[in-house]
Design an enzyme around this catalytic site. Sequence first.
Site, short mmCIF file in Angstrom:
data_model
loop_
_atom_site.label_atom_id
_atom_site.label_comp_id
_atom_site.label_asym_id
_atom_site.label_seq_id
_atom_site.Cartn_x
_atom_site.Cartn_y
_atom_site.Cartn_z
N VAL A 166 -7.48 6.28 -20.95
CA VAL A 166 -7.46 4.82 -21.13
C VAL A 166 -8.69 4.16 -20.50
O VAL A 166 -9.10 4.53 -19.39
CB VAL A 166 -6.18 4.24 -20.48
CG1 VAL A 166 -6.15 2.73 -20.60
CG2 VAL A 166 -4.94 4.84 -21.13
N ARG A 167 -9.24 3.14 -21.18
CA ARG A 167 -10.39 2.39 -20.66
C ARG A 167 -9.98 1.49 -19.49
O ARG A 167 -9.48 0.38 -19.68
CB ARG A 167 -10.97 1.49 -21.76
CG ARG A 167 -11.87 2.20 -22.74
CD ARG A 167 -12.64 1.25 -23.63
NE ARG A 167 -11.80 0.41 -24.47
CZ ARG A 167 -11.15 0.82 -25.56
NH1 ARG A 167 -11.23 2.07 -25.96
NH2 ARG A 167 -10.42 -0.04 -26.26
N THR A 168 -10.14 2.04 -18.29
CA THR A 168 -9.90 1.28 -17.04
C THR A 168 -11.01 1.67 -16.09
O THR A 168 -11.88 2.49 -16.44
CB THR A 168 -8.55 1.68 -16.40
OG1 THR A 168 -8.61 3.09 -16.10
CG2 THR A 168 -7.37 1.40 -17.30
N ASP B 27 0.88 -1.17 0.00
CA ASP B 27 0.00 0.00 0.00
C ASP B 27 0.92 1.22 0.00
O ASP B 27 1.58 1.50 1.00
CB ASP B 27 -0.89 -0.03 1.25
CG ASP B 27 -1.80 1.19 1.34
OD1 ASP B 27 -1.60 2.16 0.59
OD2 ASP B 27 -2.72 1.15 2.18
N LEU C 278 -8.26 8.77 -8.28
CA LEU C 278 -8.96 9.99 -8.70
C LEU C 278 -10.15 10.11 -7.75
O LEU C 278 -11.18 9.47 -7.95
CB LEU C 278 -9.40 9.85 -10.17
CG LEU C 278 -10.33 10.89 -10.78
CD1 LEU C 278 -9.84 12.30 -10.52
CD2 LEU C 278 -10.45 10.66 -12.28
N ASN D 108 2.93 3.57 -10.44
CA ASN D 108 1.68 3.60 -11.21
C ASN D 108 0.45 3.81 -10.34
O ASN D 108 -0.53 4.40 -10.78
CB ASN D 108 1.54 2.28 -11.99
CG ASN D 108 0.14 2.08 -12.51
OD1 ASN D 108 -0.24 2.64 -13.52
ND2 ASN D 108 -0.67 1.28 -11.81
N LYS E 1 -0.77 15.39 -9.68
CA LYS E 1 0.05 14.97 -10.83
C LYS E 1 1.04 16.07 -11.22
O LYS E 1 2.16 15.76 -11.67
CB LYS E 1 -0.86 14.58 -12.00
CG LYS E 1 -1.73 13.34 -11.74
CD LYS E 1 -0.93 12.09 -11.48
CE LYS E 1 -1.80 10.82 -11.48
NZ LYS E 1 -1.03 9.60 -11.22
N SER F 270 -0.18 12.36 -15.56
CA SER F 270 -1.40 12.55 -16.36
C SER F 270 -1.34 13.89 -17.06
O SER F 270 -0.77 14.86 -16.52
CB SER F 270 -2.61 12.52 -15.41
OG SER F 270 -3.76 12.99 -16.08
N TYR G 289 -6.69 15.90 -7.93
CA TYR G 289 -5.98 14.99 -8.84
C TYR G 289 -4.99 15.76 -9.70
O TYR G 289 -3.83 15.38 -9.84
CB TYR G 289 -7.02 14.27 -9.73
CG TYR G 289 -6.42 13.27 -10.68
CD1 TYR G 289 -6.01 12.02 -10.24
CD2 TYR G 289 -6.28 13.57 -12.04
CE1 TYR G 289 -5.47 11.08 -11.13
CE2 TYR G 289 -5.74 12.64 -12.92
CZ TYR G 289 -5.34 11.40 -12.47
OH TYR G 289 -4.80 10.48 -13.35
P1 NAP Z 1 -7.36 2.06 -11.93
O1 NAP Z 1 -7.91 1.12 -12.94
O2 NAP Z 1 -8.30 2.79 -11.03
O3 NAP Z 1 -6.26 1.28 -11.06
C1 NAP Z 1 -5.60 1.96 -10.04
C2 NAP Z 1 -4.67 1.00 -9.34
O4 NAP Z 1 -3.98 1.72 -8.30
C3 NAP Z 1 -5.42 -0.17 -8.67
O5 NAP Z 1 -4.64 -1.32 -8.77
C4 NAP Z 1 -5.51 0.30 -7.23
O6 NAP Z 1 -5.62 -0.75 -6.30
C5 NAP Z 1 -4.15 0.98 -7.10
N1 NAP Z 1 -4.04 1.80 -5.90
C6 NAP Z 1 -4.79 2.86 -5.50
N2 NAP Z 1 -4.36 3.31 -4.31
C7 NAP Z 1 -3.33 2.52 -3.94
C8 NAP Z 1 -2.46 2.47 -2.83
N3 NAP Z 1 -2.59 3.32 -1.80
N4 NAP Z 1 -1.47 1.54 -2.80
C9 NAP Z 1 -1.31 0.67 -3.81
N5 NAP Z 1 -2.13 0.64 -4.89
C10 NAP Z 1 -3.11 1.56 -4.95
O7 NAP Z 1 -6.50 3.20 -12.63
P2 NAP Z 1 -5.67 3.19 -14.00
O8 NAP Z 1 -6.50 3.86 -15.02
O9 NAP Z 1 -5.08 1.87 -14.26
O10 NAP Z 1 -4.53 4.25 -13.59
C11 NAP Z 1 -3.19 3.90 -13.35
C12 NAP Z 1 -2.37 5.18 -13.31
O11 NAP Z 1 -2.53 5.88 -14.56
C13 NAP Z 1 -2.81 6.14 -12.23
O12 NAP Z 1 -1.68 6.74 -11.64
C14 NAP Z 1 -3.63 7.18 -12.99
O13 NAP Z 1 -3.63 8.43 -12.35
C15 NAP Z 1 -2.90 7.23 -14.31
N6 NAP Z 1 -3.71 7.73 -15.43
C16 NAP Z 1 -4.79 7.05 -15.86
C17 NAP Z 1 -5.53 7.56 -16.94
C18 NAP Z 1 -6.74 6.83 -17.51
O14 NAP Z 1 -7.38 7.37 -18.44
N7 NAP Z 1 -7.08 5.65 -17.03
C19 NAP Z 1 -5.16 8.76 -17.55
C20 NAP Z 1 -4.04 9.44 -17.08
C21 NAP Z 1 -3.31 8.91 -16.02
P3 NAP Z 1 -7.07 -1.30 -5.77
O15 NAP Z 1 -7.55 -2.28 -6.79
O16 NAP Z 1 -6.74 -1.91 -4.45
O17 NAP Z 1 -7.97 -0.10 -5.66
#
Ligand code: NAP
Length: 230
Positions: A186-188, A56, A87, A83, A157, A138, A153
């Site tokens: 990204v689609r997540t 964590d 948000l 990573n 960043k 981001s 957020y």
């Molecule tokens: P996501 O699907 O919400 O996944 C986030 C991940 O971070 C999950 O595995 C979550 O774990 C983990 N996490 C959150 N808090 C944590 C903590 N305290 N310790 C360890 N792990 C933790 O997000 P994503 O889209 O893959 O985003 C990954 C990165 O890309 C982030 O930094 C995000 O800001 C950046 N980003 C994403 C986008 C986008 O469009 N998706 C765009 C720009 C930047 P749990 O499963 O336990 O919650």
Amino acid sequence: MDKRIAVVTGANRGIGFEICRQLARHGGIRVVLTSRDGKKGETAARKLDVESHPLDVASERSVALFAGWLAGAHGRCDILINNAGILADPRGSRVLDSKLSTWRETLDTNLIGPLLMIHALVPLMKKGGYGRVVNVSSGQGQLSEMGVGTPAYRASKTALNALTRTLAAELSGSGILVNSMCPGWVRTDMGGASAPRTVEQGADTALWLATLPDNGPTGGFFRDRKPIPW
Ligand code: NAP
């Protein structure tokens, strides 16, 4: 030569999981997939046939326990992908109606988390004279694009990008390259179903930065392997 050890935070799902997949496939790299929920991490790691460990990033104790385990189990760290991110701003939130608790939670995870990881693992990189630190930032943190919405957020960043630049300057000439990247929209779970990009596209620049040659860039901000404005 021993395989490089790569640590990826927040890797049980989303972009982090895909970064692990791409790193594992790259060859010559041993991936440590970390997750704040150890069980979810184990399940994810099994799919990729990689190692997992609970972590964590918002907990000093958890980071210290992880760093102790890594030093004992592997005695080195070559690649760190910061990573994990959240948000937490409610939809439509503005600076003036934002809650302090949202700011604290966001900064703890998105800024202090990477800082704790850097404090814990960069000394191991220094020992080996080699390192790649990739901070997953981001476009929402770009001052050049700064606008209304998701204030905590965005600030987290932007601050992460400042951490990238100060650390890169500090480690200049050490063999450790430090960069920020934006995966695009990204689609997540975070990006939502309408996002245009796949996780494969989102993770690609992180893989590139994680495997830069010794004369690669440091202190930069990239999307699709190209520099973008701060
Ligand atoms: P996501 O699907 O919400 O996944 C986030 C991940 O971070 C999950 O595995 C979550 O774990 C983990 N996490 C959150 N808090 C944590 C903590 N305290 N310790 C360890 N792990 C933790 O997000 P994503 O889209 O893959 O985003 C990954 C990165 O890309 C982030 O930094 C995000 O800001 C950046 N980003 C994403 C986008 C986008 O469009 N998706 C765009 C720009 C930047 P749990 O499963 O336990 O919650």
